[in-house]
Design a protein around this motif. Structure first.
Motif, mmCIF file in Angstrom:
data_model
loop_
_atom_site.group_PDB
_atom_site.id
_atom_site.type_symbol
_atom_site.label_atom_id
_atom_site.label_comp_id
_atom_site.label_asym_id
_atom_site.label_seq_id
_atom_site.Cartn_x
_atom_site.Cartn_y
_atom_site.Cartn_z
ATOM 1 N N SER A 224 -9.565 -8.155 10.482
ATOM 2 C CA SER A 224 -9.897 -7.617 9.148
ATOM 3 C C SER A 224 -8.981 -6.458 8.755
ATOM 4 O O SER A 224 -9.435 -5.397 8.306
ATOM 5 C CB SER A 224 -11.364 -7.159 9.104
ATOM 6 O OG SER A 224 -12.230 -8.220 9.420
ATOM 7 N N VAL A 225 -7.675 -6.678 8.898
ATOM 8 C CA VAL A 225 -6.698 -5.611 8.673
ATOM 9 C C VAL A 225 -6.416 -5.420 7.186
ATOM 10 O O VAL A 225 -6.178 -6.385 6.447
ATOM 11 C CB VAL A 225 -5.382 -5.917 9.413
ATOM 12 C CG1 VAL A 225 -4.294 -4.918 9.027
ATOM 13 C CG2 VAL A 225 -5.619 -5.880 10.925
ATOM 14 N N GLU A 226 -6.489 -4.166 6.748
ATOM 15 C CA GLU A 226 -6.054 -3.775 5.416
ATOM 16 C C GLU A 226 -4.991 -2.686 5.549
ATOM 17 O O GLU A 226 -5.104 -1.790 6.396
ATOM 18 C CB GLU A 226 -7.234 -3.255 4.582
ATOM 19 C CG GLU A 226 -8.252 -4.327 4.242
ATOM 20 C CD GLU A 226 -9.374 -3.822 3.360
ATOM 21 O OE1 GLU A 226 -9.443 -2.591 3.118
ATOM 22 O OE2 GLU A 226 -10.195 -4.647 2.924
ATOM 23 N N ILE A 227 -3.949 -2.780 4.729
ATOM 24 C CA ILE A 227 -2.835 -1.824 4.790
ATOM 25 C C ILE A 227 -2.529 -1.338 3.381
ATOM 26 O O ILE A 227 -2.464 -2.141 2.438
ATOM 27 C CB ILE A 227 -1.581 -2.477 5.405
ATOM 28 C CG1 ILE A 227 -1.878 -2.960 6.831
ATOM 29 C CG2 ILE A 227 -0.405 -1.499 5.415
ATOM 30 C CD1 ILE A 227 -0.765 -3.792 7.446
ATOM 31 N N CYS A 228 -2.341 -0.029 3.250
ATOM 32 C CA CYS A 228 -2.032 0.572 1.953
ATOM 33 C C CYS A 228 -0.689 1.299 2.017
ATOM 34 O O CYS A 228 -0.324 1.877 3.047
ATOM 35 C CB CYS A 228 -3.112 1.561 1.539
ATOM 36 S SG CYS A 228 -4.699 0.803 1.141
ATOM 37 N N TYR A 229 0.041 1.254 0.899
ATOM 38 C CA TYR A 229 1.225 2.083 0.689
ATOM 39 C C TYR A 229 0.954 2.981 -0.512
ATOM 40 O O TYR A 229 0.631 2.504 -1.600
ATOM 41 C CB TYR A 229 2.459 1.218 0.409
ATOM 42 C CG TYR A 229 3.185 0.750 1.642
ATOM 43 C CD1 TYR A 229 4.084 1.583 2.306
ATOM 44 C CD2 TYR A 229 2.974 -0.528 2.149
ATOM 45 C CE1 TYR A 229 4.756 1.156 3.433
ATOM 46 C CE2 TYR A 229 3.647 -0.969 3.285
ATOM 47 C CZ TYR A 229 4.537 -0.119 3.915
ATOM 48 O OH TYR A 229 5.195 -0.546 5.046
ATOM 49 N N ASN A 230 1.073 4.281 -0.296
ATOM 50 C CA ASN A 230 0.830 5.256 -1.366
ATOM 51 C C ASN A 230 -0.520 5.020 -2.039
ATOM 52 O O ASN A 230 -0.663 5.166 -3.258
ATOM 53 C CB ASN A 230 1.946 5.195 -2.414
ATOM 54 C CG ASN A 230 3.267 5.700 -1.871
ATOM 55 O OD1 ASN A 230 3.312 6.557 -0.997
ATOM 56 N ND2 ASN A 230 4.358 5.150 -2.383
ATOM 57 N N GLY A 231 -1.512 4.639 -1.231
ATOM 58 C CA GLY A 231 -2.847 4.425 -1.757
ATOM 59 C C GLY A 231 -3.077 3.063 -2.381
ATOM 60 O O GLY A 231 -4.207 2.734 -2.769
ATOM 61 N N SER B 63 5.984 6.858 6.563
ATOM 62 C CA SER B 63 5.026 7.898 6.180
ATOM 63 C C SER B 63 4.128 7.477 5.017
ATOM 64 O O SER B 63 3.049 8.030 4.828
ATOM 65 C CB SER B 63 5.775 9.181 5.796
ATOM 66 O OG SER B 63 6.674 8.940 4.722
ATOM 67 N N ARG B 64 4.556 6.489 4.232
ATOM 68 C CA ARG B 64 3.774 6.076 3.061
ATOM 69 C C ARG B 64 2.778 4.964 3.368
ATOM 70 O O ARG B 64 1.894 4.676 2.560
ATOM 71 C CB ARG B 64 4.709 5.634 1.940
ATOM 72 C CG ARG B 64 5.631 6.722 1.403
ATOM 73 C CD ARG B 64 6.540 6.179 0.325
ATOM 74 N NE ARG B 64 7.408 5.114 0.850
ATOM 75 C CZ ARG B 64 8.145 4.302 0.101
ATOM 76 N NH1 ARG B 64 8.095 4.413 -1.216
ATOM 77 N NH2 ARG B 64 8.908 3.395 0.653
ATOM 78 N N GLY B 65 2.938 4.291 4.534
ATOM 79 C CA GLY B 65 2.078 3.168 4.858
ATOM 80 C C GLY B 65 1.060 3.512 5.930
ATOM 81 O O GLY B 65 1.344 4.290 6.845
ATOM 82 N N VAL B 66 -0.143 2.936 5.813
ATOM 83 C CA VAL B 66 -1.189 3.216 6.788
ATOM 84 C C VAL B 66 -2.144 2.025 6.866
ATOM 85 O O VAL B 66 -2.420 1.365 5.866
ATOM 86 C CB VAL B 66 -1.962 4.510 6.420
ATOM 87 C CG1 VAL B 66 -2.641 4.375 5.066
ATOM 88 C CG2 VAL B 66 -2.961 4.878 7.497
ATOM 89 N N VAL B 67 -2.603 1.742 8.089
ATOM 90 C CA VAL B 67 -3.668 0.760 8.281
ATOM 91 C C VAL B 67 -4.976 1.465 7.935
ATOM 92 O O VAL B 67 -5.412 2.369 8.640
ATOM 93 C CB VAL B 67 -3.700 0.240 9.731
ATOM 94 C CG1 VAL B 67 -4.869 -0.729 9.927
ATOM 95 C CG2 VAL B 67 -2.388 -0.450 10.084
ATOM 96 N N ALA C 209 3.181 -3.065 10.970
ATOM 97 C CA ALA C 209 1.957 -2.337 11.326
ATOM 98 C C ALA C 209 1.739 -2.344 12.830
ATOM 99 O O ALA C 209 1.313 -1.346 13.414
ATOM 100 C CB ALA C 209 0.754 -2.955 10.612
ATOM 101 N N ALA C 210 2.028 -3.471 13.483
ATOM 102 C CA ALA C 210 1.861 -3.562 14.936
ATOM 103 C C ALA C 210 2.863 -2.689 15.670
ATOM 104 O O ALA C 210 2.556 -2.127 16.727
ATOM 105 C CB ALA C 210 1.992 -5.014 15.386
#
Length: 259
Positions: free
Chosen positions: A9-16, A56-60, A49-50
């Protein structure tokens, strides 16, 4: 087969902004999973992501990425660096660009191994030569070359060799054939399959070309705008795609023959 890699159930955001929406899949030892979709669908983002390469702008923001008992997004940079190479490794779209232009391939392969394990230069070169021979490359010619002396196709195959030097459990391949002509694409696909057969490596192969994964993958995940459209056995999806987007991809690109 043992489960090696598991996205839950992975979600990833860049700059929100959400780029990946609730993606789940798993990969077992010796399995090749193909992830296909158009440019911008989020395929490469899943691999980055792995590896901790979102920047710096991307986050799981939700979910887990398990490499057996390790949840990769929870690891510190120091812990992740120990995992990347010996346990999970990556082949990039343009391997030549990731090589130092002023150092020979021989030196770079040694440094790649010595960063993680205690090894003599002779043992490192023997290991590199063994892998290069399996890829039908001349070890002496390659090891003594500088990156600019290698063709694009040869650079990609050297990239596969470097990624496999420490015999990782998982090989992530991000568009490894996109810059190659069809005959070299087929060769690179065959060589990745050979790595799987020889070492039991699980491979996640990202491409926009569904023809490439139809020739190589055991299972396919179809991604569109960060969402899973279809996921299942390659033969079933190729023969009877359930989603219109998958049918569009299949009709838009040539296929390689399954080896």
């Amino acid at each position: 087969m043992n489960e090696i890699l598991n996205y839950q159930s992975v979600e990833i955001c860049y700059n929100g902004n959400k780029i990946i929406h609730d993606v789940s899949f798993n990969v077992h030892s010796g399995e090749i999973l193909g992830i296909v979709g158009e440019s911008g669908s989020g395929k490469s983002t899943l691999l980055k992501a792995a590896m901790g390469l979102l920047g710096s702008r991307g986050v799981v923001t939700r979910g887990d990425i398990w490499l057996q008992e390790k949840n990769l997004p929870d690891l510190s940079p120091k812990e992740l660096r120990k995992v990347c190479g010996p346990e999970i490794s990556m082949v990039f779209q343009n391997c030549g660009a990731s090589l130092c232009p002023i150092r020979t391939i021989r030196d770079q392969m040694y440094e790649c191994m010595a960063e993680h394990i205690s090894i003599t230069k002779k043992d490192a070169f023997d290991r590199a030569a063994e892998l290069l021979e399996k890829l039908s490359l001349d070890p002496k010619r390659v090891l003594d070359s500088y990156p600019f002396e290698l063709s694009v196709g040869m650079s990609q195959r050297v990239g596969i060799c470097m990624a496999m030097l420490l015999n990782p459990k998982v090989l992530l391949a991000d568009e490894p054939t996109s810059a190659l002509d069809v005959s070299i694409q087929k060769q690179v696909v065959a060589e990745m399959k050979m790595m799987r057969e020889l070492y039991g490596t699980a491979i996640v192969l990202v491409t926009h070309n569904i023809g490439v994964v139809s020739a190589a993958a055991d299972n396919i995940l179809v991604l569109k705008n960060g969402k899973v459209m279809e996921y299942g056995e390659t033969i079933s999806i190729i023969k009877s795609p359930q989603d219109e987007y998958t049918r569009m991809l299949m009709s838009a690109v040539p296929r390689l023959q399954r080896a």
